[in-house]
Write an enzyme that holds these catalytic residues in place. Structure first.
Site, PDB file in Angstrom:
ATOM      1  N   SER A 172       0.850  -1.185   0.000  1.00 38.32           N
ATOM      2  CA  SER A 172       0.000   0.000   0.000  1.00 38.32           C
ATOM      3  C   SER A 172       0.892   1.244   0.000  1.00 38.32           C
ATOM      4  O   SER A 172       1.802   1.353  -0.823  1.00 38.32           O
ATOM      5  CB  SER A 172      -0.940  -0.029   1.216  1.00 38.32           C
ATOM      6  OG  SER A 172      -1.783   1.105   1.241  1.00 38.32           O
ATOM      7  N   TYR A 186      -5.587   8.713  -5.231  1.00 34.51           N
ATOM      8  CA  TYR A 186      -4.567   7.728  -4.859  1.00 34.51           C
ATOM      9  C   TYR A 186      -4.833   7.133  -3.478  1.00 34.51           C
ATOM     10  O   TYR A 186      -4.815   5.912  -3.302  1.00 34.51           O
ATOM     11  CB  TYR A 186      -3.196   8.392  -4.901  1.00 34.51           C
ATOM     12  CG  TYR A 186      -2.053   7.493  -4.520  1.00 34.51           C
ATOM     13  CD1 TYR A 186      -1.703   6.403  -5.316  1.00 34.51           C
ATOM     14  CD2 TYR A 186      -1.299   7.744  -3.374  1.00 34.51           C
ATOM     15  CE1 TYR A 186      -0.644   5.581  -4.973  1.00 34.51           C
ATOM     16  CE2 TYR A 186      -0.229   6.934  -3.030  1.00 34.51           C
ATOM     17  CZ  TYR A 186       0.095   5.855  -3.824  1.00 34.51           C
ATOM     18  OH  TYR A 186       1.146   5.037  -3.484  1.00 34.51           O
ATOM     19  N   LYS A 190      -5.552   3.133  -2.188  1.00 36.55           N
ATOM     20  CA  LYS A 190      -4.648   2.455  -1.252  1.00 36.55           C
ATOM     21  C   LYS A 190      -5.361   2.098   0.058  1.00 36.55           C
ATOM     22  O   LYS A 190      -5.036   1.089   0.686  1.00 36.55           O
ATOM     23  CB  LYS A 190      -3.423   3.326  -0.989  1.00 36.55           C
ATOM     24  CG  LYS A 190      -2.496   3.454  -2.188  1.00 36.55           C
ATOM     25  CD  LYS A 190      -1.906   2.101  -2.588  1.00 36.55           C
ATOM     26  CE  LYS A 190      -0.845   2.214  -3.648  1.00 36.55           C
ATOM     27  NZ  LYS A 190      -0.234   0.912  -3.989  1.00 36.55           N
TER      28      LYS A 190
END
Length: 298
Positions: A172, A186, A190
């Site tokens: 991650s 983003y 993650k």
């Protein structure tokens, strides 16, 4: 009274933290193990492959760019510890077609044996203010960073459950623990990995399969260099407050955590609750297996 309760709580948490290594699974032996690394042609993924290869593993590298894969293969092979080790390269986009991903994993297993450890390292980052990012960017990052980890994991899980052994690593990001300015697309992709990993761990733990999630900080990779080109001012200033790590250091820690399955302090706090949940899952699995045996003999 409050001080006594607080002291008891702290002592309880420390006790859980101290005993967690005692209830951790047996370390995975890398010599002779088959390790699949997605996103393995560069950056952290390539360094993870090198670290595993140094310890005697057989490696399957998965990435999109065939030229970069072959270049990475040559670099990894320099670190062999015996003449039996193999580095297999497979060019495929792990985020687009599950059937294609499943087929390449089958190819890898036919050549190098069942997958002992899968490292999901394929991913990318795009930064920008929420209203400036195209909607397609959110879709693309969720596809690459999330589904690009779901598909390979789904392709290896059945064999791992049959063998009652396996490790799956999800790479991650620190942005997967803390939402940051400029990372609305983003960070979300993650964060999704963490939810997947924690739920999956509860499902597969009875089968002696263990999941780890790595949250690397800013790391000096080609992807990080590309990411810096589009960072808003605020994101750059935030990033400058932290140091940039070397990918070799990050990879070494990720492999160590995956082999031993270490627990952080806050993860250990949840151990009390997870223990009761795990027992429920285990009982259900045992009842299901008894029922299946009974149906076969009936």
């Amino acid at each position: 009274m409050l001080l006594l309760a607080a002291a008891f709580l702290v002592a309880f948490v420390l006790l859980l933290y101290m005993v967690s290594p005692l209830i951790s699974p047996k370390p995975l032996a890398l010599p002779g193990a088959h390790v699949v690394v997605t996103g393995g042609s560069s950056g952290i993924g390539k360094c993870i492959a090198i670290e595993c290869y140094k310890q005697g593993a057989f490696i399957t590298l998965v990435a999109r760019n065939e030229d970069k894969l072959l270049q990475a293969k040559k670099e990894i092979e320099k670190h062999s510890i015996n003449d039996k080790q193999v580095v297999l390269c497979i060019s495929v986009d792990v985020s687009q077609d599950y059937n294609q991903v499943e087929n390449v994993i089958k190819q890898a297993q036919e050549k190098l044996g069942p997958v002992d450890m899968l490292v999901n390292c394929a991913g990318m980052a795009v930064s920008g203010k929420f209203e400036d990012l195209e909607v397609s960017t959110f879709e693309r990052l969720m596809s690459i960073n999330y589904l690009g980890s779901v598909y390979p994991s789904r392709a290896v899980i059945t064999t791992m459950k049959e063998r009652r052994v396996g490790r799956i690593v999800f790479v991650s990001s620190q942005a997967g623990q803390l939402g940051l300015f400029g990372f609305t697309a983003y960070s979300a992709s993650k964060f999704a990995i963490r939810g997947l990993a924690e739920a999956l761990q509860m499902e597969v733990k009875p089968y002696n399969i263990y999941i780890t999630v790595a949250y690397p900080p800013d790391t000096d990779t080609p992807g990080f260099a590309e990411e810096n080109r589009t960072k808003p001012l605020e994101t750059r200033l935030i990033s400058e407050t932290t140091s940039v790590c070397k990918p070799e250091q990050v990879a070494k820690q990720i492999v160590k955590d995956a082999i031993v399955v270490t627990m952080g302090l806050f993860r250990t706090i949840a151990l009390f609750y997870l223990g009761s949940f795990d027992s429920i899952v285990r009982r259900c699995m045992m009842q299901r297996e008894k029922s299946e045996i009974a149906n076969k003999t009936a």
